[in-house]
Design a protein around this motif. Structure first.
Motif, PDB file in Angstrom:
ATOM      1  N   ASP B  95      -3.526  16.063 -63.898  1.00 35.86           N
ATOM      2  CA  ASP B  95      -3.318  16.921 -62.759  1.00 35.86           C
ATOM      3  C   ASP B  95      -3.957  18.334 -62.938  1.00 35.86           C
ATOM      4  O   ASP B  95      -3.526  19.098 -63.455  1.00 35.86           O
ATOM      5  CB  ASP B  95      -1.778  17.161 -62.487  1.00 35.86           C
ATOM      6  CG  ASP B  95      -1.531  17.888 -61.131  1.00 35.86           C
ATOM      7  OD1 ASP B  95      -2.462  18.481 -60.646  1.00 35.86           O
ATOM      8  OD2 ASP B  95      -0.447  17.543 -60.844  1.00 35.86           O
ATOM      9  N   ARG B  96      -5.014  18.409 -61.978  1.00 33.93           N
ATOM     10  CA  ARG B  96      -5.880  19.571 -62.107  1.00 33.93           C
ATOM     11  C   ARG B  96      -5.485  21.045 -61.550  1.00 33.93           C
ATOM     12  O   ARG B  96      -5.863  21.678 -61.656  1.00 33.93           O
ATOM     13  CB  ARG B  96      -7.252  19.370 -61.776  1.00 33.93           C
ATOM     14  CG  ARG B  96      -8.051  18.174 -62.203  1.00 33.93           C
ATOM     15  CD  ARG B  96      -9.278  17.794 -61.834  1.00 33.93           C
ATOM     16  NE  ARG B  96     -10.320  19.058 -61.829  1.00 33.93           N
ATOM     17  CZ  ARG B  96     -11.272  19.409 -61.170  1.00 33.93           C
ATOM     18  NH1 ARG B  96     -11.823  18.481 -60.274  1.00 33.93           N
ATOM     19  NH2 ARG B  96     -12.271  20.228 -61.155  1.00 33.93           N
ATOM     20  N   ARG B  97      -4.277  20.969 -60.953  1.00 36.37           N
ATOM     21  CA  ARG B  97      -3.396  22.055 -60.593  1.00 36.37           C
ATOM     22  C   ARG B  97      -2.808  22.709 -61.796  1.00 36.37           C
ATOM     23  O   ARG B  97      -2.563  23.816 -61.707  1.00 36.37           O
ATOM     24  CB  ARG B  97      -2.415  21.775 -59.456  1.00 36.37           C
ATOM     25  CG  ARG B  97      -2.957  21.209 -58.214  1.00 36.37           C
ATOM     26  CD  ARG B  97      -1.721  20.883 -57.497  1.00 36.37           C
ATOM     27  NE  ARG B  97      -0.920  19.713 -57.973  1.00 36.37           N
ATOM     28  CZ  ARG B  97       0.079  18.918 -57.471  1.00 36.37           C
ATOM     29  NH1 ARG B  97       0.402  19.179 -56.257  1.00 36.37           N
ATOM     30  NH2 ARG B  97       0.448  18.076 -58.073  1.00 36.37           N
ATOM     31  N   ILE B  98      -2.581  21.907 -62.732  1.00 38.84           N
ATOM     32  CA  ILE B  98      -1.642  22.549 -63.992  1.00 38.84           C
ATOM     33  C   ILE B  98      -2.422  22.940 -64.791  1.00 38.84           C
ATOM     34  O   ILE B  98      -3.771  22.349 -64.977  1.00 38.84           O
ATOM     35  CB  ILE B  98      -0.902  21.234 -64.556  1.00 38.84           C
ATOM     36  CG1 ILE B  98       0.181  20.741 -63.575  1.00 38.84           C
ATOM     37  CG2 ILE B  98      -0.296  21.612 -65.851  1.00 38.84           C
ATOM     38  CD1 ILE B  98       0.976  19.507 -63.929  1.00 38.84           C
ATOM     39  N   THR B  99      -1.935  23.938 -65.530  1.00 43.89           N
ATOM     40  CA  THR B  99      -2.689  24.768 -66.621  1.00 43.89           C
ATOM     41  C   THR B  99      -1.653  24.747 -67.664  1.00 43.89           C
ATOM     42  O   THR B  99      -0.513  25.269 -67.713  1.00 43.89           O
ATOM     43  CB  THR B  99      -3.178  26.168 -66.302  1.00 43.89           C
ATOM     44  OG1 THR B  99      -3.884  26.071 -65.320  1.00 43.89           O
ATOM     45  CG2 THR B  99      -3.926  26.670 -67.238  1.00 43.89           C
TER      46      THR B  99
END
Lengths: 151, 151
Positions: B95-99
């Motif tokens: 999930d590329r929103r998550i860091t």
DNA sequence: TATTGTTATACTCTATAACTATA
DNA sequence: TATAGTTATAGAGTATAACAATA
């Protein structure tokens, strides 16, 4: 050694206690702070006001000791509460270095009006514990706090 | 009605609990914060670092939920810890929103070195309670905190 | 549309240091 | 000399709002 908690050292227990204490208070505070905020007060102001409300007039420094903030910050807080007409400064005749903070009628009225709600809200928030559990915890927390302050 | 505490209502007990909880934690914090400060960290930074240290990498927002601060403030805290090379941001492939925030070797080394002292200091501070009392309190505080968070 | 995280911004609180006045 | 409180100042931490990227 037959259960997770028993296996912990005294150090780990204390750490765990600190963490759990922090989390519990944070959770309670989050709810209470919204309520206090709606009165136009911040937690420190409320703590100071509440102390005078329940204990009567106090030397400013004594309040600072309880709330654990620096004397200059107390000046700031007292100024704010005074501007809001909730407390008043009052000179001490015996020792002219001392200034008392005393609650005004408006301050008393406010807390009279708000306190029942405040307590009710806290009751809801703390309903995870039984009466007995609360009593025990109060006793222990006092012991803990007093000891910690003198380390 | 034959003793002071028994005479209190549930509301008053809860209020008392809140006050005592606040005082106890403040007292402990005062001591601990000096220690943490000497590491060049503030309490929030330490809390975040400690969480990743003990629980492994976490999405930044998850950390914010635990520490109960706004997401923009998390960015600020994570920035600071990253500048100090104690943690690192890491993208989440799914999930590329998550860091994720993940601890560095330096961060691990620091906590490895400091944790024993930290725990020892806490043990001293919490020595007002017996082992048994601590265990009970931890259990109850968990219950209290979890309930409060869901009110 | 909802969610994660960042940027930009403003403000509140708190502490430190130097000071005044009283004891 | 020590204590109570104030003034002046600076800084840290937090929140709000608007935004970009992704789901």
């Amino acid at each position: 050694m037959d259960d997770k908690i028993q296996a912990q050292t005294e150090e780990e227990l204390s750490l765990r206690l600190f963490i759990v204490l922090t989390r519990a208070l944070n959770a309670i505070k989050k709810s209470v702070e919204e309520e206090i905020k709606s009165l136009g007060l911040n937690p420190t102001e409320f703590a100071v006001l509440e102390m005078i409300y329940s204990k009567g007039e106090q030397p400013i420094q004594k309040i600072g000791e309880k709330v654990l903030i620096a004397s200059s910050s107390m000046t700031y807080v007292v100024d704010k509460l005074e501007k809001k007409k909730l407390i008043q400064r009052k000179a001490c005749p015996e020792d002219r270095r001392i200034t008392y903070a005393t609650i005004t009628q408006a301050g008393t009225d406010l807390l009279d009006a708000v306190f029942p709600e405040h307590k009710l809200a806290l009751k809801e928030i703390c309903a995870g514990l039984t009466t007995e559990e609360k009593k025990v915890m109060i006793k222990q927390l006092k012991k803990l706090g007093q000891y910690a302050q003198n380390v």
